[in-house]
Design an enzyme around this catalytic site. Sequence first.
Site, short mmCIF file in Angstrom:
data_model
loop_
_atom_site.label_atom_id
_atom_site.label_comp_id
_atom_site.label_asym_id
_atom_site.label_seq_id
_atom_site.Cartn_x
_atom_site.Cartn_y
_atom_site.Cartn_z
CB ALA A 187 -0.85 0.11 1.21
CG ASP A 188 0.64 4.27 -3.28
OD1 ASP A 188 -0.60 4.34 -2.56
OD2 ASP A 188 0.74 4.22 -4.40
CB SER A 189 1.54 7.84 0.84
OG SER A 189 1.74 8.60 -0.40
CG ASP A 219 -3.06 2.16 -2.26
OD1 ASP A 219 -3.67 2.44 -3.19
OD2 ASP A 219 -1.86 1.48 -2.61
CB VAL A 220 -2.12 4.73 3.89
CG1 VAL A 220 -2.46 4.85 5.33
CG2 VAL A 220 -1.22 3.41 3.70
#
Length: 182
Positions: free
Chosen positions: A37-39, A41-42
């Site tokens: 998960a990239d930023s 996604d978070v």
Amino acid sequence: MFELPVEPRLRRVVADNLGVALGDLTPEVSLTDDLAADSLDVLELALVLEEEFGFTVPERVLSDVRTYGDLVRATAMLARERRAEARGTRAVAFFRARVIAADGRGTLERSGWLTPYTLEEIAKHAQRAGSLWLEVAPRDDGPGLSAVWKQCARLAARGISVNFRLVDEAAPRWHGATEHAA
């Protein structure tokens, strides 16, 4: 709204939004390293959680989330805060507390939303230990800080060393030389 436990609902939301199996979500699994998960996604996950649970996920909370376990703890804390607000025991501030035993060997550290209940718990620990360091980042309206001041004054009157400091909400940190004794 909170009849179901937080974790099963959270597990479903995270699995659906990150496209992973429910079994992949163990407390130690890294959202970024293990689940890729990239930023963004978070951040999207935080927005979905806000919709699912009915509370805002502050950036300061989200920035501390590394693992699924961190996310569970943060979501549970925010859910407790939401329930407290609904019961009229709204948190007055974000806090960091350090209770230090008289002999200097034992330390209890806590942080989170400061509610009347949490303040009472901290006071009980401080009474047993003899020393309290408390940093408080008040909410914008800050109506409950008088209760915090009164509790600190009661502890100080009992001979307990109380160090109290107001800090910016963005990032409460320990700064050894700048605390103020009550």
